[in-house]
Design an enzyme around this catalytic site. Structure first.
Site, PDB file in Angstrom:
ATOM      1  N   SER A   1      12.850   6.190   6.211  1.00 34.99           N
ATOM      2  CA  SER A   1      11.737   6.233   6.493  1.00 34.99           C
ATOM      3  C   SER A   1      11.574   5.530   8.068  1.00 34.99           C
ATOM      4  O   SER A   1      11.709   6.426   8.887  1.00 34.99           O
ATOM      5  CB  SER A   1      11.141   5.290   5.451  1.00 34.99           C
ATOM      6  OG  SER A   1       9.713   5.007   5.838  1.00 34.99           O
TER       7      SER A   1
ATOM      8  N   ASP B   1       4.676   7.732   9.808  1.00 38.78           N
ATOM      9  CA  ASP B   1       5.933   7.071   9.939  1.00 38.78           C
ATOM     10  C   ASP B   1       7.224   8.174  10.110  1.00 38.78           C
ATOM     11  O   ASP B   1       6.850   9.472   9.916  1.00 38.78           O
ATOM     12  CB  ASP B   1       6.129   5.993   8.925  1.00 38.78           C
ATOM     13  CG  ASP B   1       6.506   6.681   7.643  1.00 38.78           C
ATOM     14  OD1 ASP B   1       6.118   7.632   7.285  1.00 38.78           O
ATOM     15  OD2 ASP B   1       7.238   5.861   6.858  1.00 38.78           O
TER      16      ASP B   1
ATOM     17  N   ASP C   1       9.203   9.581   8.043  1.00 40.94           N
ATOM     18  CA  ASP C   1       9.362  10.473   7.071  1.00 40.94           C
ATOM     19  C   ASP C   1       8.215  11.118   6.182  1.00 40.94           C
ATOM     20  O   ASP C   1       7.885  11.758   5.133  1.00 40.94           O
ATOM     21  CB  ASP C   1      10.506  10.061   5.995  1.00 40.94           C
ATOM     22  CG  ASP C   1       9.687   8.597   4.885  1.00 40.94           C
ATOM     23  OD1 ASP C   1       8.817   8.021   5.620  1.00 40.94           O
ATOM     24  OD2 ASP C   1      10.057   8.412   3.918  1.00 40.94           O
TER      25      ASP C   1
ATOM     26  N   ASN D   1       0.575  -1.427   5.344  1.00 42.19           N
ATOM     27  CA  ASN D   1       1.403  -0.650   6.594  1.00 42.19           C
ATOM     28  C   ASN D   1       0.972   0.910   6.462  1.00 42.19           C
ATOM     29  O   ASN D   1       1.476   1.537   7.150  1.00 42.19           O
ATOM     30  CB  ASN D   1       2.915  -0.954   6.136  1.00 42.19           C
ATOM     31  CG  ASN D   1       3.163  -0.478   4.808  1.00 42.19           C
ATOM     32  OD1 ASN D   1       2.597   0.597   4.187  1.00 42.19           O
ATOM     33  ND2 ASN D   1       4.400  -1.029   4.263  1.00 42.19           N
TER      34      ASN D   1
ATOM     35  N   ARG E   1       8.775 -13.643   1.983  1.00 42.34           N
ATOM     36  CA  ARG E   1       9.597 -13.225   0.637  1.00 42.34           C
ATOM     37  C   ARG E   1      10.706 -12.548   1.203  1.00 42.34           C
ATOM     38  O   ARG E   1      10.601 -12.054   2.560  1.00 42.34           O
ATOM     39  CB  ARG E   1       8.648 -12.005   0.034  1.00 42.34           C
ATOM     40  CG  ARG E   1       7.861 -11.141   0.936  1.00 42.34           C
ATOM     41  CD  ARG E   1       7.131  -9.976   0.197  1.00 42.34           C
ATOM     42  NE  ARG E   1       8.044  -8.887  -0.259  1.00 42.34           N
ATOM     43  CZ  ARG E   1       8.657  -7.850   0.500  1.00 42.34           C
ATOM     44  NH1 ARG E   1       8.301  -7.772   1.983  1.00 42.34           N
ATOM     45  NH2 ARG E   1       9.421  -7.132  -0.212  1.00 42.34           N
ATOM     46  N   PRO E   2      12.084 -12.120   0.500  1.00 43.33           N
ATOM     47  CA  PRO E   2      13.037 -11.506   1.027  1.00 43.33           C
ATOM     48  C   PRO E   2      12.680  -9.874   0.945  1.00 43.33           C
ATOM     49  O   PRO E   2      11.827  -9.583   0.114  1.00 43.33           O
ATOM     50  CB  PRO E   2      13.892 -11.837  -0.094  1.00 43.33           C
ATOM     51  CG  PRO E   2      13.235 -11.990  -1.244  1.00 43.33           C
ATOM     52  CD  PRO E   2      11.871 -12.696  -0.937  1.00 43.33           C
TER      53      PRO E   2
ATOM     54  N   GLY F   1      13.159  -6.139   0.887  1.00 41.52           N
ATOM     55  CA  GLY F   1      13.777  -5.075   0.076  1.00 41.52           C
ATOM     56  C   GLY F   1      14.519  -4.218   0.645  1.00 41.52           C
ATOM     57  O   GLY F   1      15.447  -3.332   0.248  1.00 41.52           O
TER      58      GLY F   1
HETATM   59  P1  NG1 Z   1      10.239  -4.561   2.638  1.00 38.72           P
HETATM   60  O1  NG1 Z   1      11.373  -4.478   3.267  1.00 38.72           O
HETATM   61  O2  NG1 Z   1      10.795  -4.942   1.171  1.00 38.72           O
HETATM   62  O3  NG1 Z   1       9.171  -5.382   3.123  1.00 38.72           O
HETATM   63  C1  NG1 Z   1       8.959  -2.448   3.505  1.00 38.72           C
HETATM   64  C2  NG1 Z   1       7.540  -2.570   3.388  1.00 38.72           C
HETATM   65  C3  NG1 Z   1       7.113  -2.280   1.789  1.00 38.72           C
HETATM   66  C4  NG1 Z   1       7.586  -0.893   1.692  1.00 38.72           C
HETATM   67  C5  NG1 Z   1       9.047  -0.650   1.801  1.00 38.72           C
HETATM   68  C6  NG1 Z   1       9.621   0.904   1.705  1.00 38.72           C
HETATM   69  C7  NG1 Z   1       6.310  -4.042   4.547  1.00 38.72           C
HETATM   70  C8  NG1 Z   1       5.935  -5.758   4.891  1.00 38.72           C
HETATM   71  N1  NG1 Z   1       7.163  -3.757   3.827  1.00 38.72           N
HETATM   72  O4  NG1 Z   1       9.515  -3.160   2.582  1.00 38.72           O
HETATM   73  O5  NG1 Z   1       5.648  -2.399   1.827  1.00 38.72           O
HETATM   74  O6  NG1 Z   1       6.580   0.202   2.240  1.00 38.72           O
HETATM   75  O7  NG1 Z   1       9.262  -1.134   3.155  1.00 38.72           O
HETATM   76  O8  NG1 Z   1       9.482   1.674   2.630  1.00 38.72           O
HETATM   77  O9  NG1 Z   1       5.495  -3.344   5.104  1.00 38.72           O
HETATM   78 ZN    ZN Z   2       8.178   6.118   5.130  1.00 38.35          ZN
END
Ligand code: NG1
Ligand code: ZN
Length: 548
Positions: free
Chosen positions: A69, A281, A283, A378, A502-503, A505
């Site tokens: 992405s 973005d 992708d 986002n 938050r952590p 992902g």
């Molecule tokens: P993480 O890294 O879990 O914050 C980010 C985006 C999610 C989602 C994912 C997948 C933010 C704060 N977080 O996740 O909303 O789009 O990437 O691409 O934008």
């Molecule tokens: Zn994307």
């Protein structure tokens, strides 16, 4: 399939896609995502899992998308797409993680164990659609995916370079032929076709201009818009930038994530005051808009703005076609700007649900309405319609009063233009352009709906990001002890202050978000909260905060 034929699973692994690292990898918010060099064995194994999943779903097609992405070029990733084009069912994420991390020696037995556990009938046919983004590491990983599918006697179909939402769309169409044709051309016919249909019905009016600048993030979305551009017959004049030529690097200082997080315009786009620019973005599943004013100040129209624009127009269409029984709701995450939530509930009078970060949570919540609009701030989001909603609107289009019929026919085109499987920058772009055109609005008028609260995102590196636990859709932190109390205390010093952590992902970091009455205060609050995370959650390095 007799167990002996699983031997090929091990042979392929050892000979072609051996596991060369002991780094633990987890199926996160968007599948597996890390340095591309660590992923080949993971993608091969996901090829195996996709076949098993397809058989558990009675041979329905499963998707595999190779992409990281908005991450920079050295990263890559893989995620699985379920038969209706949605994200992989959550209970399978643990299985995916297990399969990705076992040693090559244990792969055969773990595969057999998974087959047994999920009760897959290995005699059934299995079909897997594979797509990839433009990264130079993607073809090699797509080949690993194909080998995984073949190792378990599934049938792979490669789509080459496509946007993530195009792959989701094709998977959905393959399993439900009422949705469309499962090819890239089928996608253009449906989505772009609907846009052109609407343009016949809605003439360009007011302050809307058909000229749109696009930042393609040097990724796949811009390339596909370049194909679409030629068929638009002047309905929309796309000026495309950051298409990957001239040494432009994927997502580097450009693209939707860069624009949203840094709150700066991308490099590589010509700047004309008040010209609206759509930024995709890497992708093609996220979209934000922005414009620069005559003092070169950037004004961002993010996912929250897109959600509110679409929601208000959909409400208008609903009223015009007289279908008051259909329920409408909007789904956001904690990252949604507080001003947008206020505007949606108090001005638009549409109910809002707040869920955990990650499209699967938003999508799921949106499906509880007849018309569910979901967007992450986002720029990732879409609209989903229940069968009931589609049937009601179709009936009005056939049998309603003349004015209602007209509105319902327009509504049906609007639905056709929507990629309901997942957030889609291209589909969303056409939706936004349609609403702006219908209202005769330019970007400044769109912006006038409400004033965003200044906000800031930062990230903090800690020893173990999973030491942070959250509740209440990630708005409250339950561990480590004392962190939430500290955040509450810091927030209490600011007018309109709000902050949470938050952590992530998708990255090995803790994310910090803040809002306050001024940009200076939002920045200050974010830095203080980042310091608290650093102090109480085992910060690594010497500096607490890094720009997100
Ligand atoms: P993480 O890294 O879990 O914050 C980010 C985006 C999610 C989602 C994912 C997948 C933010 C704060 N977080 O996740 O909303 O789009 O990437 O691409 O934008
Ligand atoms: Zn994307």
């Amino acid at each position: 399939m007799p167990p002996s034929s699983l031997r090929v699973v091990y042979a392929f692994a050892r000979e072609m896609h051996p596991k060369t690292t002991d780094v633990f990898i987890q199926y996160g918010t968007a599948g597996f995502r890390t340095k591309a060099s660590l992923l080949e064995h993971v993608v091969y194994r996901m090829g195996l899992l996709a076949v098993i999943r397809s058989r558990v779903k009675n041979g329905r097609t499963i998707g595999m998308m190779i992409t990281a992405s908005h991450n920079l070029e050295p990263d890559n990733g893989v995620k699985l797409v379920d038969p209706d084009g949605e994200m992989l069912e959550q209970s399978w994420e643990e299985i995916a993680t297990r399969l990705a991390n076992v040693s090559d020696n244990d792969l055969e037995s773990t595969t057999a164990q998974v087959i047994k556990e999920v009760n897959a009938d290995m005699a059934l046919k299995a079909s897997v659609y594979i797509g990839m983004d433009t990264r130079y590491t993607s073809p090699r990983l797509a080949a690993a995916a194909v080998h995984g599918v073949i190792a378990l006697k599934g049938t792979p179909k490669e789509f080459g370079i496509v946007t993530t939402p195009m792959l989701h769309y094709c998977v959905k169409c393959r399993n439900d032929n009422t949705y469309g044709t499962p090819t890239e051309e089928g996608y253009y016919e449906k989505i772009v076709g609907a846009f052109k249909n609407i343009r016949q019905k809605l003439p360009v009016t007011g302050d809307y201009s058909t000229t749109l600048y696009v930042d393609g993030a040097n990724g796949v979305g811009g390339k596909k818009l370049n194909i679409i551009r030629k068929s638009l017959d002047g309905e929309l004049d796309l000026n495309l930038y950051n298409l990957g030529g001239n040494g432009g690097k994927l997502n580097l200082n450009c693209g939707a994530d860069f624009v949203k997080v840094s709150q700066q315009p991308p490099v590589g786009v010509e700047h004309v005051a008040f010209q609206r620019v759509a930024s995709l973005d890497g992708d093609g599943d996220r979209l934000v808009y922005y414009y620069l004013d005559d003092k070169n100040k950037m004004h961002l129209l993010d996912g929250d703005r897109i959600a509110t624009l679409l929601a208000s127009y959909i409400t208008q269409l609903q009223t015009a076609c007289n279908a008051p029984a259909l329920t409408i709701g909007l789904v956001q995450t904690a990252y949604a700007n507080g001003a947008s939530t206020r505007y949606i509930t108090q001005e638009l009078k549409i109910p809002v649900t707040c869920v955990k970060t990650g499209v699967k949570h938003l999508h799921h919540a949106a499906m509880s309405y007849d018309i569910g609009i979901y967007f992450e701030a986002n720029g990732h989001g879409t609209v989903v319609y229940s069968q009931q909603a589609k049937a009601t609107i179709s009936k009005i289009a056939e049998e309603g009063e003349p004015e209602e019929r007209k509105a319902a026919q327009l509504f049906l085109n609007f639905i056709d233009m929507t990629n309901e499987t997942v957030g889609d920058a291209i589909s969303d772009l056409f939706l936004v352009e349609t609403v702006l055109c219908a209202r005769g609005q330019n970007a400044t008028q769109w912006m006038a709906a409400y004033d965003d609260l200044p906000c800031r995102q930062l990230k903090v590196t800690v020893q173990d990001r999973n030491a942070i636990s959250t509740t209440d859709a990630e708005r409250q932190c339950t561990a480590p002890e004392g962190l939430q109390t500290r955040i509450d205390e810091l927030v209490s010093h600011y007018t309109s202050g709000r902050a949470f952590v938050r952590p992530s992902g998708t990255e090995d970091v803790v994310r910090v978000y803040s809002e306050a009455d001024t940009q200076e205060n939002a920045d200050k609050l974010a830095a203080e909260v980042a310091q608290a995370v650093f102090d109480l959650a085992g910060g690594v390095g010497t500096r607490a905060e890094i720009p997100a």
